[in-house]
Design an enzyme around this catalytic site. Structure first.
Site, short mmCIF file in Angstrom:
data_model
loop_
_atom_site.label_atom_id
_atom_site.label_comp_id
_atom_site.label_asym_id
_atom_site.label_seq_id
_atom_site.Cartn_x
_atom_site.Cartn_y
_atom_site.Cartn_z
N ARG A 232 1.83 -8.56 1.10
CA ARG A 232 1.10 -7.30 0.94
C ARG A 232 0.69 -7.10 -0.51
O ARG A 232 1.45 -7.39 -1.44
CB ARG A 232 1.95 -6.13 1.45
CG ARG A 232 2.31 -6.27 2.91
CD ARG A 232 2.85 -4.99 3.50
NE ARG A 232 1.81 -3.97 3.58
CZ ARG A 232 2.00 -2.75 4.10
NH1 ARG A 232 3.19 -2.45 4.60
NH2 ARG A 232 1.02 -1.87 4.14
N SER B 48 -5.58 -0.56 -1.50
CA SER B 48 -4.69 0.45 -0.96
C SER B 48 -4.70 1.70 -1.82
O SER B 48 -4.52 1.62 -3.04
CB SER B 48 -3.25 -0.08 -0.86
OG SER B 48 -2.36 0.95 -0.43
N SER B 49 -4.86 2.85 -1.18
CA SER B 49 -4.76 4.11 -1.91
C SER B 49 -3.34 4.37 -2.39
O SER B 49 -3.12 5.22 -3.26
CB SER B 49 -5.22 5.27 -1.02
OG SER B 49 -4.31 5.46 0.06
N GLN B 50 -2.37 3.63 -1.84
CA GLN B 50 -0.98 3.83 -2.27
C GLN B 50 -0.77 3.48 -3.74
O GLN B 50 0.16 4.01 -4.37
CB GLN B 50 -0.04 3.00 -1.40
CG GLN B 50 0.08 3.52 0.03
CD GLN B 50 0.93 2.63 0.91
OE1 GLN B 50 1.33 1.53 0.51
NE2 GLN B 50 1.23 3.09 2.11
N SER C 148 -8.60 5.52 2.56
CA SER C 148 -7.56 6.52 2.90
C SER C 148 -7.48 7.65 1.88
O SER C 148 -6.39 8.02 1.42
CB SER C 148 -6.19 5.84 3.04
OG SER C 148 -6.23 4.82 4.00
N GLU D 94 -5.39 4.31 9.50
CA GLU D 94 -4.14 4.12 10.24
C GLU D 94 -4.27 4.53 11.71
O GLU D 94 -3.43 4.18 12.54
CB GLU D 94 -3.00 4.90 9.59
CG GLU D 94 -3.15 6.40 9.62
CD GLU D 94 -2.10 7.08 8.74
OE1 GLU D 94 -1.48 8.03 9.23
OE2 GLU D 94 -1.92 6.66 7.59
N HIS E 151 -2.33 -5.03 6.00
CA HIS E 151 -1.21 -4.15 6.31
C HIS E 151 -0.03 -5.00 6.76
O HIS E 151 0.14 -6.13 6.32
CB HIS E 151 -1.65 -3.14 7.37
CG HIS E 151 -2.38 -1.96 6.79
ND1 HIS E 151 -2.11 -0.66 7.13
CD2 HIS E 151 -3.37 -1.91 5.87
CE1 HIS E 151 -2.90 0.16 6.46
NE2 HIS E 151 -3.68 -0.58 5.69
N SER F 8 4.61 9.65 5.67
CA SER F 8 3.88 9.75 4.39
C SER F 8 4.38 10.92 3.57
O SER F 8 4.59 10.80 2.35
CB SER F 8 2.38 9.89 4.66
OG SER F 8 1.87 8.75 5.30
#
Length: 447
Positions: free
Chosen positions: A144, A190-192, A219, A334, A361, A42
Site C-alpha cells: 500500500r 490517498s487522501s489519508q 475522497s 469506498e 487499497h 474513519s
C-alpha cells in the site's frame, strides 16, 4: 448458511467475525427490518489520534470495535498513550477513555496490519516520539502506498530509514518534536496522507502549511471529516484554496466525542432492499455528516431505490427496477464495491469512474470486482480509472474476497439474488465490521 458460532437468533452482538468460507444466503422473501450498524471506522480512528494529542483525558463514545480500530488503539498504547475500555451505551461494545502523554515514547514496534488509517495517521506521530519506532504491516498490505508520506516527513526533518524502498516497513528515529512549516505533497494516491499530516500538525512546533500538488485528490469528504474533527477540538484550519490547509500550532482540547454509525458499512444493508425487495431502515442516521456514505441517499435514488428519512432514520425500499448509471465516484470511492454489486442486477450497463486509486487499497479492487463478476457470469470491463458493468444472467460460484472487507460484503450482496455464491473468506469483514454476518442473517430473518 450459519457460520461458526453465528446464530441469527442470538441477541448479543459478537465481538469477532467468523472465519473461512461462507455460503451467502439467498433472499427468500422481501425484507422489512431495521438494522443498527456500529460506529464509523474513519471517525473512530481520527478521534483516537486527536484524543492522544489532547490537553487532557477524553472519552470516545460508541467507537467502532474492529481490527482496524484495535490496531489504532494498540499503536497508541505502544507510544505510551492510555487507551482504556469502559462500559458505554452502544450495543456493539465499550467506550474508550484516552489519557494522552505530553511526549510520546519510542522504543517500540507498531504493526498496522491491514489498516491504511494506522499507516498514514500514526506515521506522523512517530516523529513526535522520543526514540526509535519501527512500523510494519501485514505482508499482503506492505504494497500500500506510503512513499508520499515518507517524503513529506523527510521534508519536515524527520529521520526515516525505509531501506530505500519508499514503503513499509520503516524505522523512524524520533526526536520528540517536529518543527513543521510549509510542505508540499502529492496525495493523489490517498487522501489519508493529507489527513494524517493535518491530525498531527497542531503539535508541530510552528504548525503546518500544507499544499497538495497533484492533479487529483481522491475522497475529499474524508479530508473535510478531518478538518471538522479538528475544529471540534478547537483547532481551526484555514483553507486558502481547495488544496491548501494551514494548521496553527496548538494543543487539541480534551473532549467527550460520540461516534456516528458507519454509513459506508450501512451501504450493503440498504442496497440489499433493492435486490431482495422490501425495505431496510438504518437508525441513527446523522442529519449532517462528512462521511462519504452520507451520499448514499442520493446515489441509491439514482439507481432506482426509494429513499425516505424520518425520525433520524433512513429507509431504502425497492423500486420497480435497478437502473444502469454513469457515475463519477472520486469523492466516495469506498462505496464502489457495493454499487458495482447493485449494478450487476440493473436494467442496463453502468460505468463508475474517478476511482483509479482503489487499485491500491487492500487489493486491486477494480480487477477484483471485474474478475469476480465475470466468474459469476456477469459482464464487466476495466476502465482506465474505473469499471463498466454489463448485466447478464449470473450463476453460483466462489466469490474471492482478496483479503478485502468490502469485497466480501459485495459477495454477500450478490448472493441475495444469485443462489450458490460462496465467499472464500468472510473473516475479512473483521477489518471494519466483525458483526457483519450476524447482522446480515438477522436482516434476512426479519429481526
Amino acid at each position: 448458511m450459519t457460520t461458526r458460532g453465528y446464530s441469527p437468533t442470538s441477541t448479543s452482538a459478537p465481538t469477532e467475525a467468523p472465519r473461512g468460507a461462507y455460503g451467502a444466503p439467498t433472499a427468500q422473501s422481501p425484507l422489512s427490518v431495521t438494522i443498527p450498524v456500529p460506529g464509523s471506522k474513519s471517525l473512530t480512528n481520527r478521534e483516537l489520534i486527536l484524543a492522544a494529542l489532547a490537553d487532557g483525558p477524553g472519552r470516545v463514545e460508541s467507537p467502532l470495535h474492529s481490527q482496524d480500530a484495535h490496531r489504532m488503539g494498540d499503536a497508541l498504547r505502544a507510544l505510551g498513550v492510555g487507551v482504556e475500555r469502559v462500559p458505554g451505551k452502544s450495543p456493539f461494545g465499550d467506550d474508550l477513555v484516552i489519557t494522552p502523554r505530553k511526549t510520546l515514547t519510542g522504543g517500540c514496534t507498531i504493526d498496522s496490519g491491514q489498516a491504511g488509517t494506522v499507516m498514514r495517521f500514526v506515521a506522523p506521530l512517530l516523529g513526535l516520539a522520543d526514540g526509535e519506532v519501527h512500523m510494519t504491516a501485514d505482508e499482503n498490505a506492505l504494497h500500500r502506498p506510503m512513499g508520499a508520506m515518507i517524503k513529506a516527513l523527510r521534508d519536515l526533518g524527520v529521520d526515516i530509514d525505509d531501506g530505500g524502498n519508499w514503503s513499509l516497513p520503516f524505522t523512524v528515529y524520533g526526536r520528540g518534536h517536529i518543527r513543521g512549516g510549509e510542505l508540499e505533497i502529492d496525495a493523489s494516491a490517498s487522501s489519508q496522507f493529507v489527513s494524517g499530516l493535518l491530525l498531527a500538525a497542531p503539535r508541530f512546533d510552528v504548525g503546518l502549511h500544507l499544499k497538495h500538488t497533484g492533479k487529483r485528490l481522491p475522497s475529499l469528504p474524508h479530508i473535510e471529516m478531518t478538518v471538522e474533527a479538528l475544529a471540534r477540538r478547537g483547532v481551526h484550519v484555514e483553507r486558502p484554496t481547495s488544496t491548501e490547509w494551514i494548521v496553527p500550532a496548538t494543543t487539541p482540547r480534551a473532549k467527550t466525542i460520540s461516534i456516528e454509525p458507519d454509513l459506508s458499512n450501512a451501504a450493503p444493508f440498504l442496497a440489499a432492499a433493492m435486490i431482495a425487495g422490501g425495505s431496510v431502515t438504518i437508525p441513527g442516521w446523522p442529519p449532517h455528516s462528512t462521511q462519504p456514505g452520507a451520499q448514499l441517499t442520493d446515489i441509491l435514488s439514482l439507481l432506482g431505490g426509494k429513499v425516505s428519512r424520518r425520525g433520524g432514520a433512513v429507509t431504502v425500499s425497492a423500486g420497480q427496477t435497478i437502473h444502469g448509471v454513469d457515475l463519477d465516484l472520486s469523492a466516495v470511492s469506498e462505496l464502489t464495491p457495493t454499487l458495482v454489486g447493485l449494478a450487476a442486477f440493473a436494467d442496463g450497463p453502468s460505468s463508475f469512474t474517478g476511482i483509479g486509486h482503489i487499485r491500491q487499497h487492500e487489493t486491486d479492487r477494480i480487477a477484483g470486482l471485474v474478475n469476480g463478476l465475470r466468474e459469476l457470469g456477469c459482464g464487466a470491463e476495466e476502465l482506465p480509472d474505473g469499471i463498466r458493468v454489463i448485466p447478464q444472467a449470473m450463476h453460483g460460484g466462489t466469490w474471492k474476497s482478496h483479503h478485502d472487507h468490502r469485497m466480501a460484503t459485495t459477495g454477500a450482496l450478490i448472493g441475495l439474488g444469485v443462489p450458490g455464491v460462496t465467499i472464500d473468506d468472510i473473516g475479512t469483514t473483521a477489518k471494519t465490521m466483525p458483526q457483519f454476518v450476524w447482522l446480515w442473517q438477522k436482516m434476512l430473518a426479519g429481526e
